[in-house]
Design a protein around this motif. Structure first.
Motif, PDB file in Angstrom:
ATOM      1  N   LYS A  36       0.973  -1.266  -0.036  1.00 37.59           N
ATOM      2  CA  LYS A  36       0.083   0.068   0.023  1.00 37.59           C
ATOM      3  C   LYS A  36       0.717   1.102  -0.029  1.00 37.59           C
ATOM      4  CE  LYS A  36      -1.975   0.812   3.834  1.00 37.59           C
ATOM      5  NZ  LYS A  36      -2.966   0.548   5.009  1.00 37.59           N
ATOM      6  N   ARG A  37       1.974   1.208   0.648  1.00 38.35           N
ATOM      7  CA  ARG A  37       2.706   2.587   0.889  1.00 38.35           C
ATOM      8  C   ARG A  37       4.298   2.371   0.019  1.00 38.35           C
ATOM      9  NH1 ARG A  37       0.963   5.314   5.242  1.00 38.35           N
ATOM     10  NH2 ARG A  37      -0.687   3.997   6.620  1.00 38.35           N
ATOM     11  N   LYS A  38       4.179   1.382  -0.704  1.00 43.70           N
ATOM     12  CA  LYS A  38       5.202   0.887  -1.826  1.00 43.70           C
ATOM     13  C   LYS A  38       6.661   1.341  -1.162  1.00 43.70           C
ATOM     14  CE  LYS A  38       2.959   3.347  -5.825  1.00 43.70           C
ATOM     15  NZ  LYS A  38       1.716   3.513  -5.123  1.00 43.70           N
ATOM     16  N   VAL A  39       6.867   0.378   0.077  1.00 44.25           N
ATOM     17  CA  VAL A  39       7.955   0.315   0.555  1.00 44.25           C
ATOM     18  C   VAL A  39       8.491  -0.892   0.327  1.00 44.25           C
ATOM     19  CG1 VAL A  39       8.975   0.053   2.898  1.00 44.25           C
ATOM     20  CG2 VAL A  39       7.069   1.450   2.736  1.00 44.25           C
ATOM     21  N   PRO A  40       9.988  -1.086  -0.015  1.00 46.85           N
ATOM     22  CA  PRO A  40      10.592  -2.282  -0.726  1.00 46.85           C
ATOM     23  C   PRO A  40      10.818  -3.335   0.540  1.00 46.85           C
ATOM     24  CG  PRO A  40      11.817  -0.353  -1.221  1.00 46.85           C
ATOM     25  CD  PRO A  40      10.847   0.061  -0.318  1.00 46.85           C
ATOM     26  N   VAL A  41      10.581  -4.613   0.259  1.00 41.19           N
ATOM     27  CA  VAL A  41      10.581  -5.547   1.412  1.00 41.19           C
ATOM     28  C   VAL A  41      11.727  -6.824   0.722  1.00 41.19           C
ATOM     29  CG1 VAL A  41       9.363  -7.538   2.266  1.00 41.19           C
ATOM     30  CG2 VAL A  41       8.128  -5.455   2.032  1.00 41.19           C
ATOM     31  N   VAL A  42      12.691  -7.088   1.843  1.00 44.64           N
ATOM     32  CA  VAL A  42      13.612  -8.122   1.030  1.00 44.64           C
ATOM     33  C   VAL A  42      13.292  -9.437   2.216  1.00 44.64           C
ATOM     34  CG1 VAL A  42      15.936  -8.571   1.093  1.00 44.64           C
ATOM     35  CG2 VAL A  42      15.296  -6.095   0.888  1.00 44.64           C
ATOM     36  N   PRO A  43      12.995 -10.331   1.640  1.00 42.83           N
ATOM     37  CA  PRO A  43      12.713 -11.439   2.603  1.00 42.83           C
ATOM     38  C   PRO A  43      13.951 -12.149   2.998  1.00 42.83           C
ATOM     39  CG  PRO A  43      11.506 -11.943   0.299  1.00 42.83           C
ATOM     40  CD  PRO A  43      12.509 -10.681   0.356  1.00 42.83           C
TER      41      PRO A  43
END
Ligand SMILES: Cc1cc2nc3c(=O)[nH]c(=O)nc-3n(C[C@H](O)[C@H](O)[C@H](O)COP(=O)(O)OP(=O)(O)OC[C@H]3O[C@@H](n4cnc5c(N)ncnc54)[C@H](O)[C@@H]3O)c2cc1C
Length: 464
Positions: free
Chosen positions: A65-72
Motif C-alpha cells: 500500500k505504501r510502496k515500501v521495498p521488502v527483502v525476505p
C-alpha cells in the motif's frame, strides 16, 4: 521511495503485529546488513521478525500500500547479495522464527515452515528412517524458504537434483497480503501452468514463501565412499565421464584440483593425499548391490589412470572426505578476498572448462582453487585476492566475469547453485541475451509486474 512512507508503514505494522517484532536500532540492523557474499553492505532501515503467516501477510499488505521495498530473508547465507537490500528505506523480513516441521511418513512428505533449516528438516526425517536429499553445504543454517527461493542444490545433487525436484506444494504470500497455495501434498497432481516453478528460484522477487510440503526418501541401506587420486586432471575428468557412461549414478561425485588439495594441506594441516586431482564418489543402495557397483566405479577410475581407496567405515569415510570438507574453509582462511564462482557446464565440456580456467589463472596470476560437484557439471572456482590491493581486485573481477562468460560459451549456466542476486546481474543479462531469446525479459517482466505491480519485492535483484 520516501522515508515518510517507511515511517508510516512501520507505525502501521507495529500497531497490527506488535512493536516487539519490529527492530530499528542500529545494532540490530547491523547484523542484517551483510550476507555471506560480504561484498554488498546495505543495512535495512528496519527488520520485521515474522512469527506467523499473519505477520507476513500484514507486512506485504502495508508495504504494498505504501510502496515500501521488502527483502525476505532466511539465514542470510546467500553468496550473491540476494538477502541484503539493494535500495534504501527497505524493510527486511526475517522468516527465521517461523520454523515448524511436521513429518508425515504415510503420505511421504515433510511439511516445513520457511524458517526451518534444511538440516533440521533432514534430521527430523532421519528419525523415521527417511531423509531429505537436497543438501547445500550451508544446510546447517540455510532455511527452507531461502533454499527454495534460490533453488539450492548440494553434494547429493549428482543423484537427487535440486530443491525444485522435491517440492509437492507451497504456500506463498504475494504483495498486497493475499495467500496462494500452489500444488498439493500428493505425489501426482496436474492442473494449469506450473506456478511452483515460478516461485522456486525467484530470489524473493515475487512473493514470500511461508511453508512447503517436500518429498522425502528412504535412507540408503548402505553407503560406501570411493576416493580416486589422479596425476593428471584430464584423467579425473575421464573417470567422471566413464562412471556416468557406464550407467552408474553415485550419490555424490566431487572433483578437487591440485590447488585445492594444496591449500587444505597448507592452511588446515590436514594429511590428505596430494595429486593433480581427486575424485570422491559415494555409492548408495542395498547392501548386496553396493560392493558390486563400488568395484565397477573403482575400475572406471583405475582404467582412467587413478589410484583408488574405498571404505564403509564411518571414520575412514570421514578421512576420505577431509579434503572436500575443508576446501572452502581453507580458502577463506587463507585469503581475505574470495570470489566464489558457481558455473555449470555440460558434462561433456567439463575438461574444456577446467583447461580454460587453468589458462585464466595463469594469465592473471591469481590463485584459483577449483572444486565442485563434477557429477552434475557444477564447478566452484575460488578466485583469491587481496581486497586492499586495487590491482588484484580488478583482476579478480575480470576473472569472475570471464569465468561466467566461459560457462555461457560452453552451453552451460552462470550459476548452478548460488543464484544471481546483485553479484551476477550483468552476467545474467548476458546469459539471457545469448541463449534465452528476445521475448524472455519481456515475458518475465510482465509476470513481475502482474504479481508485484509496485515493485516492492526485493528490488535491484535479478534484473528487476
Ligand atoms: C559456506 C556456504 C556454502 C554454501 N553452499 C551451497 C551449496 O552447496 N548449494 C547451494 O545451492 N547454495 C549454497 N550456498 C548458498 C546459500 O547458502 C543458499 O542459497 C541457501 O539456500 C540460502 O538460504 P538462506 O536461508 O540463507 O537464504 P537467504 O540468504 O536469507 O536468502 C536468499 C534469497 O532467498 C530469498 N528468500 C529467503 N527466504 C525467503 C522466503 N521465505 N520467501 C521468499 N524468498 C526468500 C531472499 O530474499 C534472497 O533473495 C552456500 C553458502 C555458504 C555461505
Amino acid at each position: 521511495m520516501l522515508a515518510s512512507s517507511l515511517s508510516n508503514a512501520l507505525s502501521e505494522i507495529r500497531r497490527k503485529i506488535g512493536k516487539e517484532k519490529v527492530l530499528t536500532e542500529p545494532e540490530d540492523l547491523y547484523a542484517y546488513s551483510l550476507d555471506a557474499s560480504t561484498e554488498h553492505k546495505t543495512p535495512p532501515s528496519a527488520v520485521v521478525r515474522a512469527y506467523s503467516e499473519d505477520d507476513v501477510r500484514v507486512v506485504l499488505e502495508v508495504a504494498n500500500k505504501r510502496k515500501v521495498p521488502v527483502v525476505p530473508r532466511g539465514s542470510g547465507t546467500s553468496l550473491t547479495g540476494a538477502s541484503v537490500p539493494a535500495v534504501p528505506n527497505s524493510i527486511l523480513l526475517d522468516l527465521s522464527p517461523m520454523n515448524g516441521i511436521e513429518v508425515c511418513i504415510e503420505d511421504g512428505y515433510v511439511m516445513a515452515e520457511a524458517g526451518a533449516t534444511v538440516l533440521q528438516v533432514d534430521q527430523e526425517c532421519r528419525k523415521y528412517g527417511f531423509f531429505f536429499p537436497p543438501d547445500p553445504a550451508s544446510s546447517r543454517i540455510a532455511t527452507i524458504g531461502g533454499a527454495l527461493a534460490e533453488n539450492a542444490g548440494g553434494l547429493r545433487g549428482a543423484k537427487f537434483g535440486v530443491m525444485k525436484n522435491w517440492v509437492l506444494a507451497m504456500e506463498v504470500i504475494v504483495p498486497g497480503g493475499k495467500k496462494i497455495r500452489i500444488g498439493e501434498p500428493v505425489y501426482k497432481w496436474r492442473w494449469g501452468p506450473d506456478l511452483l516453478s515460478l516461485f522456486i528460484g525467484s530470489e524473493g522477487t515475487l512473493g514470500v514463501i511461508t511453508r512447503a510440503w517436500l518429498k522425502i526418501h528412504p535412507l540408503p541401506e548402505k553407503v560406501v565412499r570411493v576416493l580416486g587420486l589422479f596425476d593428471r586432471i584430464e584423467n579425473a575428468g575421464k573417470a567422471i565421464s566413464e562412471i556416468r557412461r557406464r550407467g552408474y549414478v553415485p550419490m555424490i561425485l566431487e572433483l578437487l584440483d591440485r590447488e585445492t588439495i594444496e591449500i587444505v594441506r597448507e592452511v588446515l594441516g590436514y594429511d590428505v593425499p596430494l595429486g593433480e586431482a581427486m575424485v570422491i564418489a559415494d555409492i548408495d543402495g542395498p547392501e548386496e548391490a553396493v560392493w558390486r557397483i563400488v568395484k565397477e566405479v573403482r575400475k572406471a577410475m583405475e582404467e582412467s589412470g587413478g589410484e583408488t581407496t574405498a571404505s564403509d567405515d564411518p571414520e575412514e569415510m570421514e578421512q576420505l572426505y577431509l579434503a572436500r570438507q575443508g576446501a572452502y574453509a581453507a580458502v577463506t582462511r587463507a585469503y581475505p578476498g574470495v570470489l566464489l564462482e558457481d558455473i555449470t557446464v555440460p558434462l561433456s565440456k567439463l575438461m574444456i572448462a577446467l583447461r580454460e580456467l587453468d589458462k585464466l589463472r595463469k594469465e592473471y596470476g591469481l590463485r584459483m582453487p577449483i572444486f565442485g560437484h563434477a557429477g552434475d557439471g557444477n564447478l566452484h572456482p575460488n578466485i583469491c585476492f587481496d581486497p586492499e590491493d586495487p590491482e588484484q581486485v580488478r583482476k579478480a573481477r575480470e576473472m569472475f566475469l570471464k569465468t561466467g562468460k566461459l560457462a555461457i560459451e560452453l552451453g552451460g549456466a552462470i550459476s548452478g547453485e548460488h543464484g544471481i542476486g546483485i553479484s551476477k546481474k550483468d552476467l545474467f543479462l548476458e546469459e539471457i541475451k545469448a541463449v534465452r531469446g528476445e521475448g524472455y525479459i519481456e515475458l518475465v517482466t510482465q509476470i513481475k509486474e502482474l504479481l508485484d505491480p509496485n515493485g516492492i519485492m526485493n528490488p535491484g535483484k535479478l534484473w528487476f
